[in-house]
Design a protein around this motif. Structure first.
Motif, PDB file in Angstrom:
ATOM      1  N   ASP A  52     -14.480 -13.689  10.313  1.00 53.56           N
ATOM      2  CA  ASP A  52     -15.677 -14.350   9.394  1.00 53.56           C
ATOM      3  C   ASP A  52     -17.025 -15.408  10.290  1.00 53.56           C
ATOM      4  O   ASP A  52     -18.080 -15.262  10.150  1.00 53.56           O
ATOM      5  N   LEU A  53     -16.431 -15.292  11.324  1.00 51.08           N
ATOM      6  CA  LEU A  53     -17.934 -16.234  12.266  1.00 51.08           C
ATOM      7  C   LEU A  53     -18.441 -14.871  12.847  1.00 51.08           C
ATOM      8  O   LEU A  53     -19.815 -15.226  12.788  1.00 51.08           O
ATOM      9  N   LEU A  54     -17.764 -13.550  12.545  1.00 49.91           N
ATOM     10  CA  LEU A  54     -19.212 -12.516  13.429  1.00 49.91           C
ATOM     11  C   LEU A  54     -20.175 -12.168  11.725  1.00 49.91           C
ATOM     12  O   LEU A  54     -21.448 -11.959  12.163  1.00 49.91           O
ATOM     13  N   SER A  55     -19.375 -12.307  11.271  1.00 46.99           N
ATOM     14  CA  SER A  55     -19.960 -11.983   9.734  1.00 46.99           C
ATOM     15  C   SER A  55     -21.169 -12.974   9.493  1.00 46.99           C
ATOM     16  O   SER A  55     -22.976 -12.144   9.684  1.00 46.99           O
ATOM     17  N   ARG A  56     -21.242 -14.653  10.441  1.00 48.90           N
ATOM     18  CA  ARG A  56     -22.091 -15.604  10.410  1.00 48.90           C
ATOM     19  C   ARG A  56     -23.159 -15.454  11.836  1.00 48.90           C
ATOM     20  O   ARG A  56     -23.605 -15.712  11.665  1.00 48.90           O
ATOM     21  N   ARG A  57     -23.075 -14.613  12.276  1.00 49.94           N
ATOM     22  CA  ARG A  57     -23.690 -14.287  13.649  1.00 49.94           C
ATOM     23  C   ARG A  57     -23.265 -15.797  14.994  1.00 49.94           C
ATOM     24  O   ARG A  57     -24.221 -16.513  14.833  1.00 49.94           O
ATOM     25  N   ALA A  58     -21.928 -16.315  14.073  1.00 51.96           N
ATOM     26  CA  ALA A  58     -21.727 -17.984  14.781  1.00 51.96           C
ATOM     27  C   ALA A  58     -21.905 -17.378  16.609  1.00 51.96           C
ATOM     28  O   ALA A  58     -22.139 -16.157  16.699  1.00 51.96           O
ATOM     29  N   SER A  59     -21.755 -18.536  17.322  1.00 55.24           N
ATOM     30  CA  SER A  59     -22.799 -18.123  18.652  1.00 55.24           C
ATOM     31  C   SER A  59     -21.429 -17.652  19.206  1.00 55.24           C
ATOM     32  O   SER A  59     -20.015 -18.030  18.692  1.00 55.24           O
ATOM     33  N   PHE A  60     -21.451 -17.052  20.337  1.00 59.98           N
ATOM     34  CA  PHE A  60     -20.350 -16.804  20.980  1.00 59.98           C
ATOM     35  C   PHE A  60     -19.057 -17.856  21.872  1.00 59.98           C
ATOM     36  O   PHE A  60     -18.194 -17.883  21.499  1.00 59.98           O
ATOM     37  N   GLU A  61     -19.692 -19.066  21.722  1.00 62.05           N
ATOM     38  CA  GLU A  61     -18.905 -20.154  22.237  1.00 62.05           C
ATOM     39  C   GLU A  61     -18.259 -20.737  20.842  1.00 62.05           C
ATOM     40  O   GLU A  61     -17.473 -20.869  21.047  1.00 62.05           O
ATOM     41  N   GLU A  62     -18.539 -20.436  20.074  1.00 65.11           N
ATOM     42  CA  GLU A  62     -18.216 -20.922  18.282  1.00 65.11           C
ATOM     43  C   GLU A  62     -16.585 -19.698  17.893  1.00 65.11           C
ATOM     44  O   GLU A  62     -16.227 -20.482  17.993  1.00 65.11           O
ATOM     45  N   LEU A  90     -26.904  -8.002  18.678  1.00 66.33           N
ATOM     46  CA  LEU A  90     -28.004  -7.010  18.738  1.00 66.33           C
ATOM     47  C   LEU A  90     -27.641  -5.610  17.983  1.00 66.33           C
ATOM     48  O   LEU A  90     -28.722  -5.157  17.580  1.00 66.33           O
ATOM     49  N   LEU A  91     -26.740  -4.643  17.717  1.00 64.11           N
ATOM     50  CA  LEU A  91     -26.727  -3.761  16.629  1.00 64.11           C
ATOM     51  C   LEU A  91     -26.883  -4.613  15.072  1.00 64.11           C
ATOM     52  O   LEU A  91     -27.695  -4.224  14.440  1.00 64.11           O
ATOM     53  N   LEU A  92     -26.295  -5.402  15.026  1.00 58.86           N
ATOM     54  CA  LEU A  92     -26.635  -5.676  13.887  1.00 58.86           C
ATOM     55  C   LEU A  92     -27.460  -6.827  13.732  1.00 58.86           C
ATOM     56  O   LEU A  92     -28.213  -5.885  12.233  1.00 58.86           O
ATOM     57  N   THR A  93     -27.901  -7.216  14.476  1.00 62.68           N
ATOM     58  CA  THR A  93     -30.014  -7.606  14.433  1.00 62.68           C
ATOM     59  C   THR A  93     -30.798  -6.007  13.763  1.00 62.68           C
ATOM     60  O   THR A  93     -31.685  -6.467  13.002  1.00 62.68           O
ATOM     61  N   GLU A  94     -30.446  -5.392  14.109  1.00 66.25           N
ATOM     62  CA  GLU A  94     -30.682  -3.739  15.169  1.00 66.25           C
ATOM     63  C   GLU A  94     -31.010  -3.210  12.778  1.00 66.25           C
ATOM     64  O   GLU A  94     -31.749  -3.023  11.986  1.00 66.25           O
ATOM     65  N   LEU A  95     -29.420  -3.317  12.728  1.00 64.29           N
ATOM     66  CA  LEU A  95     -29.551  -2.761  11.469  1.00 64.29           C
ATOM     67  C   LEU A  95     -30.203  -3.616  10.016  1.00 64.29           C
ATOM     68  O   LEU A  95     -30.645  -2.719   9.384  1.00 64.29           O
ATOM     69  N   GLU A  96     -29.916  -4.961  10.343  1.00 61.91           N
ATOM     70  CA  GLU A  96     -30.671  -5.978   9.532  1.00 61.91           C
ATOM     71  C   GLU A  96     -32.215  -6.130   9.813  1.00 61.91           C
ATOM     72  O   GLU A  96     -32.721  -5.534   8.655  1.00 61.91           O
ATOM     73  N   LEU A 135     -34.033  -2.884   9.758  1.00 65.37           N
ATOM     74  CA  LEU A 135     -33.814  -1.344   9.519  1.00 65.37           C
ATOM     75  C   LEU A 135     -33.463  -1.437   8.585  1.00 65.37           C
ATOM     76  O   LEU A 135     -34.323  -0.544   7.157  1.00 65.37           O
ATOM     77  N   THR A 136     -32.913  -1.873   7.769  1.00 64.48           N
ATOM     78  CA  THR A 136     -32.443  -2.384   6.077  1.00 64.48           C
ATOM     79  C   THR A 136     -32.855  -3.272   5.026  1.00 64.48           C
ATOM     80  O   THR A 136     -33.138  -3.687   4.755  1.00 64.48           O
ATOM     81  N   ARG A 137     -33.747  -3.939   6.371  1.00 62.02           N
ATOM     82  CA  ARG A 137     -34.358  -5.178   5.393  1.00 62.02           C
ATOM     83  C   ARG A 137     -34.160  -6.087   4.825  1.00 62.02           C
ATOM     84  O   ARG A 137     -34.124  -7.205   4.029  1.00 62.02           O
ATOM     85  N   SER A 138     -32.121  -6.481   4.919  1.00 64.74           N
ATOM     86  CA  SER A 138     -30.839  -7.049   4.323  1.00 64.74           C
ATOM     87  C   SER A 138     -30.368  -6.907   4.816  1.00 64.74           C
ATOM     88  O   SER A 138     -29.158  -5.794   5.499  1.00 64.74           O
ATOM     89  N   ARG A 139     -29.443  -8.239   5.131  1.00 62.51           N
ATOM     90  CA  ARG A 139     -28.123  -8.446   6.531  1.00 62.51           C
ATOM     91  C   ARG A 139     -26.996  -8.156   5.714  1.00 62.51           C
ATOM     92  O   ARG A 139     -26.055  -7.290   5.634  1.00 62.51           O
ATOM     93  N   GLU A 140     -27.009  -8.236   3.385  1.00 64.84           N
ATOM     94  CA  GLU A 140     -25.415  -8.037   3.057  1.00 64.84           C
ATOM     95  C   GLU A 140     -25.932  -6.669   3.283  1.00 64.84           C
ATOM     96  O   GLU A 140     -24.940  -5.927   3.746  1.00 64.84           O
ATOM     97  N   GLN A 141     -26.646  -5.921   2.639  1.00 64.55           N
ATOM     98  CA  GLN A 141     -26.702  -3.896   3.696  1.00 64.55           C
ATOM     99  C   GLN A 141     -26.401  -4.221   4.704  1.00 64.55           C
ATOM    100  O   GLN A 141     -25.695  -3.091   5.082  1.00 64.55           O
ATOM    101  N   ALA A 142     -26.741  -4.744   5.288  1.00 65.99           N
ATOM    102  CA  ALA A 142     -25.994  -4.191   7.153  1.00 65.99           C
ATOM    103  C   ALA A 142     -24.628  -4.372   7.316  1.00 65.99           C
ATOM    104  O   ALA A 142     -23.633  -3.615   8.092  1.00 65.99           O
ATOM    105  N   LEU A 143     -24.213  -5.701   7.109  1.00 68.58           N
ATOM    106  CA  LEU A 143     -22.954  -5.975   6.656  1.00 68.58           C
ATOM    107  C   LEU A 143     -22.123  -4.858   5.699  1.00 68.58           C
ATOM    108  O   LEU A 143     -21.292  -4.566   6.534  1.00 68.58           O
TER     109      LEU A 143
END
Length: 97
Positions: free
Chosen positions: A27-37, A63-69, A71-79
């Motif tokens: 769940d922290l990956l999908s929220r893009r928490a900091s690495f330390e968190e 970085l891949l998640l950001t790129e997908l976001e 391209l899709t213009r949607s965080r939900e669609q990228a996930l």
């Protein structure tokens, strides 16, 4: 061309997500928490080399998640693309068993 790019990015992100999820909270990956968190929630006692490798993989995943976001213009669609790619990876692994 874009569909192939999305598929490749999602597949790469899915592979990283599976590896990282074995150690820390997905769940922290999908929220893009900091690495330390994320690392705080991961298994303790990692060597500095392991932590450095995880930091690199985590950075690549975000970085891949950001790129997908973008391209899709949607965080939900990228996930959703990443999760779909993970199902395909799981299917590939279960074929040989």
């Amino acid at each position: 061309m874009t569909i192939d790019s999305l598929r490749l990015l999602a597949g790469s992100a899915a592979s990283l997500w599976q590896r990282l999820s074995q150690l820390g909270a997905p769940d922290l990956l999908s929220r893009r928490a900091s690495f330390e968190e994320w690392l705080t929630a991961a298994r303790p006692g990692l060597s500095s080399a392991d932590e450095q490798a995880l930091r690199r993989d985590y950075r690549r995943f975000t970085l891949l998640l950001t790129e997908l976001e973008m391209l899709t213009r949607s965080r939900e669609q990228a996930l959703a693309l990443i999760q779909d790619a993970m199902r395909h990876l799981d299917g590939d692994h279960s074929v040989g068993t």
